[in-house]
Design an enzyme around this catalytic site. Structure first.
Site, mmCIF file in Angstrom:
data_model
loop_
_atom_site.group_PDB
_atom_site.id
_atom_site.type_symbol
_atom_site.label_atom_id
_atom_site.label_comp_id
_atom_site.label_asym_id
_atom_site.label_seq_id
_atom_site.Cartn_x
_atom_site.Cartn_y
_atom_site.Cartn_z
ATOM 1 C CD GLU A 215 8.832 62.953 80.698
ATOM 2 O OE1 GLU A 215 7.732 62.761 81.239
ATOM 3 O OE2 GLU A 215 8.943 63.327 79.515
ATOM 4 C CD GLU B 80 6.870 68.187 82.251
ATOM 5 O OE1 GLU B 80 5.858 67.479 82.016
ATOM 6 O OE2 GLU B 80 7.969 68.015 81.699
ATOM 7 C CE1 TYR B 81 0.387 74.245 89.153
ATOM 8 C CE2 TYR B 81 2.492 74.686 88.106
ATOM 9 C CZ TYR B 81 1.357 75.142 88.749
ATOM 10 O OH TYR B 81 1.194 76.489 88.985
#
Length: 1024
Positions: free
Chosen positions: A462, A538-539
């Site tokens: 990020e 990511e999940y």
């Protein structure tokens, strides 16, 4: 070596911690972990090295609000008010300063590279003695494996160096500073530095020397680096171990390097060569390097399934064989490559069963000990995880060794996140920040590249997509072409990633955000020209009561080969232990330490609680990720193995047929399934049940023998099929008793033997029941349409920022929580053999009708009350959370018995792991102790519930505990909950899913929303 004056004043004046061009001063080059064995046998067997000395333990410590407050005298002697702390530790866990939990927002004013003048500073000191032999020859280094966020080091009052990047080692040469006898280290640690702008991860912000500190003694002429790579022929029958070794010191003709490869006690291969490498360019080659290549026939390959390891010993010696020093590492023969859009390990396409893991301990903060690391790995393996993403920084060095040995695939991630920047790539696209970013990436690769478990490098998290990312991507691909690189920032499919690695992309739903759209994972694969594999970095955001819809992802992963899995967010709740005024521990989250800014309970997204107790959702993950898949055709069970390399050699298939939980037949068959193979198992003719009920076949894969990661009897996979429902019903005997109805001005009262039911004519509710003289209800039986909000229901809403799209805000705005019942009808009729009560209620808020609930209660001569409920939902009100009934029972019983799905908590969109059976648990186990209280403990598919003297039958969902939905909704922490009088029972005909694709937008799939206009359900309530 950089030389500056030793004085503290000069160091403070330089302000190295506010200069992105200064990431270190006098720090040694990165390399794999060293031990400098002086005996090759000790290196081979990985015995503790006599040249490596731990400095962990008690250090003197003084805390100051800013570095300028530190007195100059501290460099020479301990301060009179200094305390003692244990190293490694975070000083916030010892009561100094406060930990801060924030997700995106920086904890300091954003003004890079500058940090606040109030910059908490920890001053550590340690007095130690040095072995005189270490002073006579060689080099003595000090290694700090992790210091947050920046520090200056002095030894015996003399300045040694400076380091930052809190998640990688800082190593310095102490040789010139040491003296015989007693020596004193002084370490000034600053909480904030310019490096903090690159460390904006979603985690607690803590400080201090939080990883190991050690001394290492190496000879003057020494191994300074070594790298091992495994190469293969096409069918992996032959391999080459390529070892590149670099030395430092006087380059003499007599120096040799021997690399030997061992498998246990057996030497597999060995080679010796002098220094001097291949010609690189017109100026020649590296005189201080040598590359050796060892041929290995039929290597035993490494994978997470079968983590075969060899041991490489690198010896620096003279021509006559005199050993100078030895280094060593575990070697796994494995190949990682991307081919035809697939991520391959040893030629086989991987399915990543992954999870993100922060380094977190509820008592020790960010300090990781071996026991906790092993515990995490064992739990991951036991729950069918095969991969872990080091989110979002390089982990403790031991973590990688353990992953090598137990078998986990690792995404090693650079300590770079600038999530709070606007735009996110403000720093990562700025060349002034390239040196700092470069050190974080290159040093990670140099430290960890010998670990076979590391199969993917990550450029960070990020931080947008900037030119610095592209430069570092190219550097890694040049230095280590043996591994792919991934990076999600800037849209998950930029030029800086070999893998499409989105976060929280949904299976079928596009999220067309500006500039960085999140396509559905199915669509992403089909974009024009796109041929990369897709692995979700990511999940399945596992925050609180979550992971709804997880099965949908796994259906897609198994359907589309290039959808190669993902990493659940995340492994462990990041709660911290605090103590109340009586010394009782409780779990704290953001804001509980007076920390600002904070993101409250958003730090708790784990599949396990902070103490590693599993959440119920972990079982769902285990089931969906299981390596054995099953198909039933007639009496034949087809078992398919999803193992790529492992033959089933420790598994039995246990099968059982049960009628309403009562076993009718069972058996056990050894599994003999090769990698990706199948086995057909024929069941015998099954007995026909003699009574009514549901007939279920359950299969479980059981490991009879213990493994490195599981105990004997471990269940690794399971499946259930409903075979039939036997309708041969035995009619109940006719009753000669007839319930008696009496009517008063306020109530209808029905009496049968020692049982009575009372309906209030003004409210229309069942207001009381008696068995003998004992009252059974503390509150009336009422409709219920709401639930104590889940984290997924709340989304990003908070007191100062309302998200009107969040489920809880929609329910509040529509009046679901405030709705009151207006009685439309309440009548009583005496039938031939029963009494019938008919009621109707309009549930209203501010004059608007939200729900109309019509019920009939038929009480017969057997004392059974049959409740039929019809609910109409207003077309313009939000879909409700539940449609059911609730009451507070007077009874408190120790155990709950039910016939339905269990044993763990399950919800309509998270129930594939639950099994239909007759379950019996303590009442306390029916409540899930989420740190942030919410709706919890539901059990779906229930046909019968027994509690105390009561029994309920039908087809329903229920939860039962000592806590009301109101208390759960109004309480901020689980330790503040108090057991209420009696027991709260919620019985639902229908319950909305919980969602979990993410926790900040409504994520309950349409098929699990209560979107119909009318609902009907039926219950039978009787006393046993």
């Amino acid at each position: 070596m950089t030389m500056i004056t030793d004085s503290l004043a000069v160091v403070l004046q330089r302000r190295d911690w506010e200069n992105p061009g200064v990431t270190q001063l006098n720090r040694l080059a990165a390399h794999p972990p060293f031990a400098s064995w002086r005996n090759s046998e000790e290196a081979r067997t990985d015995r503790p090295s006599q040249q490596l000395r731990s400095l962990n333990g008690e250090w003197r410590f003084a805390w100051f609000p800013a570095p300028e407050a530190v007195p100059e005298s501290w460099l020479e002697c301990d301060l009179p008010d200094a305390d003692t702390v244990v190293v490694p530790s975070n000083w916030q866990m010892h009561g100094y300063d406060a930990p801060i939990y924030t997700n995106v927002t920086y904890p300091i004013t954003v003004n890079p590279p500058f940090v606040p003048a109030e910059n908490p500073t920890g001053c550590y000191s340690l007095t130690f003695n040095i072995d005189e032999s270490w002073l006579q020859e060689g080099q003595t280094r000090i290694i700090f494996d992790g210091v947050n966020s920046a520090f200056h080091l002095w030894c015996n009052g003399r300045w040694v160096g400076y380091g930052q990047d809190s998640r990688l080692p800082s190593e310095f040469d102490l040789s010139a500073f040491l003296r015989a006898g007693e020596n004193r280290l002084a370490v000034m640690v600053l909480r904030w530095s310019d490096g903090s702008y690159l460390e904006d991860q979603d985690m607690w912000r803590m400080s201090g020397i939080f990883r190991d500190v050690s001394l290492l003694h190496k000879p003057t002429t020494q191994i300074s680096d070594f790298q091992v790579t495994t190469l293969f022929n096409d069918d992996f029958s032959r391999a080459v171990l390529e070892a590149e070794v670099q030395m430092y010191g006087e380059l003499r003709d007599e120096l040799r390097v021997t690399v030997s490869l061992w498998q246990g006690e057996t030497q597999v291969a060995s080679g010796t060569a002098p220094f001097g490498g291949e010609i690189i360019d017109e100026r020649g080659g590296y005189a201080d390097r040598v590359t050796l290549r060892l041929n290995v026939e039929n290597p035993e390959l490494w994978s997470a399934e079968i983590p075969n390891l060899y041991r490489a010993v690198v010896e620096l010696h003279t021509a006559d064989g005199t050993l100078i020093e030895a280094e060593a590492c575990d070697v796994g023969f494995r190949e990682v490559r991307i081919e035809n859009g697939l991520l391959l390990l040893n030629g086989k396409p991987l399915l990543i069963r992954g999870v993100n893991r922060h380094e977190h301990h509820p008592l020790h903060g960010q300090v990781m000990d071996e026991q906790t690391m092993v515990q995490d790995i064992l739990l991951m393996k036991q729950n069918n995880f095969n991969a872990v993403r080091c989110s979002h920084y390089p982990n403790h060095p031991l973590w990688y060794t353990l992953c090598d040995r137990y078998g986990l695939y690792v995404v090693d991630e650079a300590n770079i996140e600038t999530h709070g920047m606007v735009p996110m790539n403000r720093l990562t696209d700025d060349p002034r920040w390239l040196p700092a970013m470069s050190e974080r990436v290159t040093r990670m690769v140099q430290r960890d590249r010998n670990h076979p478990s590391v199969i993917i490098w990550s450029l960070g998290n990020e931080s947008g997509h900037g030119a610095n990312h592209d430069a570092l991507y190219r550097w890694i691909k040049s230095v280590d072409p043996s591994r792919p690189v991934q990076y999600e920032g800037g849209g998950a499919d930029t030029t800086a990633t070999d893998i499409i690695c989105p976060m929280y992309a949904r299976v079928d739903e596009d999220q067309p955000f500006p500039a960085v759209p999140k396509w559905s994972i199915k669509k992403w694969l089909s974009l024009p020209g796109e041929m990369r594999p897709l692995i979700l970095c990511e999940y399945a955001h596992a925050m609180g009561n979550s992971l709804g819809g997880f099965a949908k992802y796994w259906q897609a992963f198994r359907q589309y080969p290039r959808l190669q899995g993902g990493f659940v967010w995340d492994w462990v709740d990041q709660s911290l232990i605090k103590y109340d005024e009586n010394g009782n521990p409780w779990s704290a989250y953001g804001g509980d330490f007076g920390d600002t800014p904070n993101d409250r309970q958003f730090c708790m997204n784990g599949l396990v609680f902070a103490d590693r107790t599993p959440h119920p959702a972990l079982t769902e993950a285990k089931h969906q990720q299981q390596y054995f898949q099953f198909r039933l055709s007639g009496r034949t069970i087809e078992v398919t193995s999803e193992y790529l390399f492992r033959h089933s050699d420790n598994e039995f298939l246990h099968w059982m047929v049960a009628l309403d939980g009562k076993p009718l037949a069972s058996g056990e068959v050894p599994l003999d399934v090769g990698p990706q193979g199948k086995q057909l198992i024929e069941l015998p003719e099954l007995p026909q049940p003699e009574s009514a009920g549901q007939l279920w076949l359950t299969v479980r894969v059981v490991q009879p023998n213990a493994t490195a990661w599981s105990e004997a009897g471990h269940i690794s996979a399971w499946q259930q099929w409903r075979l039939a429902e036997n309708l041969s019903v035995t009619l109940p005997s006719a009753s000669h008793a007839i319930p008696q109805l009496t009517t008063s001005g306020t109530d209808f009262c029905i009496e049968l033997g020692n049982k009575r039911w009372q309906f209030n004519r003004q409210s229309g509710f069942l207001s009381q029941m008696w068995i003998g003289d004992e009252k059974q209800l503390l509150t009336p039986l009422r409709d219920q349409f709401t639930r104590a909000p889940l984290d997924n229901d709340i989304g990003v809403s908070e007191a100062t920022r309302i998200d009107p799209n969040a489920w809880v805000e929609r329910w509040k705005a529509a009046g679901h929580y405030q709705a009151e019942a207006a009685l439309l009808q309440c009548t009583a009729d005496t039938l031939a053999d029963a009494v019938l009560i008919t009621t109707a209620h309009a549930w209203q808020h501010q004059g608007k009708t939200l729900f109309i609930s019509r019920k009939t209660y038929r009480i017969d001569g057997h004392g059974e009350m049959v409740i039929n409920v019809d609910v109409a939902v207003a077309s313009d009100t939000p879909h409700p959370a539940r449609i059911g009934l609730t009451c507070q029972l007077a009874q408190v019983s120790e155990r709950v018995n039910w016939l339905g799905l269990g044993p763990q908590e399950n919800y309509p969109d998270r129930l594939t792991a639950a099994c239909f059976d007759r379950w019996d648990l303590p009442l306390s186990d029916m409540y899930t102790p989420y740190v942030f209280p919410s709706e919890n403990g539901l059990r779906c598919g229930t046909r019968e519930l027994n509690y105390g003297p009561h029994q309920w039958r039908g087809d329903f969902q229920f939860n039962i505990s000592r806590y009301s939905q109101q208390q759960l909704m109004e309480t901020s922490h689980r330790h503040l909950l108090h057991a209420e009088e009696g027991t709260w029972l919620n019985i639902d005909g229908f319950h909305m899913g919980i969602g979990g694709d993410d926790s900040w937008s409504p994520s309950v799939s349409a098929e699990f929303q209560l979107s119909a206009g009318r609902y009907h359900y039926q219950l039978v309530w009787c006393q046993k």
